[in-house]
Write an enzyme that holds these catalytic residues in place. Sequence first.
Site, mmCIF file in Angstrom:
data_model
loop_
_atom_site.group_PDB
_atom_site.id
_atom_site.type_symbol
_atom_site.label_atom_id
_atom_site.label_comp_id
_atom_site.label_asym_id
_atom_site.label_seq_id
_atom_site.Cartn_x
_atom_site.Cartn_y
_atom_site.Cartn_z
ATOM 1 N N ASP A 71 32.211 17.138 42.857
ATOM 2 C CA ASP A 71 30.979 16.813 42.150
ATOM 3 C C ASP A 71 29.983 17.967 42.199
ATOM 4 O OD1 ASP A 71 31.870 14.286 41.489
ATOM 5 O OD2 ASP A 71 30.990 13.336 43.272
ATOM 6 N N TYR A 80 38.555 16.756 53.913
ATOM 7 C CA TYR A 80 37.175 17.102 53.585
ATOM 8 C C TYR A 80 36.383 17.307 54.870
ATOM 9 C CZ TYR A 80 37.722 15.798 48.656
ATOM 10 O OH TYR A 80 38.108 15.738 47.334
#
Length: 243
Positions: A52, A110
């Site tokens: 994003d 992540y």
Amino acid sequence: MTNFRIILAYNGTAYHGWQRQNNALAVQQVLEEAILSLTGQTVTVNGCSRTDAGVHALGQVANFKTESKIPADRLPDALNAKLPKDISIISCEEVDIDFHARYNACGKTYRYLIYNKPYRSPLYKDLSYHVRYDLDLDKIRLEAKSLIGTHDFGGFMSSGSSVKDTVRTIYDVDIQENDGMISIEVSGNGFLYNMVRIIVGTLVDIGRGRIKHNMEEIINSKSRSMCGHTAPAHGLFLKKVNY
């Protein structure tokens, strides 16, 4: 035709995510334009993850096919000369023509950074989430263990996703702290839209005592309202992709 797999790192602050946009600058567009400038060929770069706006990458994997004769070991230097300073190719190899960075991926890791001190740091403002409140790190670590395993993570998904199957497997959650910088690394076979950021927001709210339910109850509820807030994008890094 050669299929190249590249690994790139980028600071996502200036970009509207990975995927090319009609009305905003994205990492994919910048990379494709650099390849065009270098080879004279228009290519489509397939990224492993559609990060994003504001999200960073330490190990974004991508592939593209080209008729260029530039060897794989020369490509990183050649492309980096065309790319802005906040995007860097860190490795390149020739792979099977059928390899696809997104569809062949089987897992990702992540990393999320939280700057946990009373006052913000100008050095980390775009690279971490500033949480000024005291956090109970022992409680956060304890509750994070419930995330490990295969669960329906339907509550940990932002609206706007069309995904029907919300079952995912989390392999590991590693939480480290050094001088106020908290690193949360989450590894799994796949992630829902904003799932890692909601996990982090939930852990922060648990650590502040704002959520009284335990993580197991929150997961089993499959309810977004039971989870915590969505942590901001600028603390998130795509660290590694597995194939």
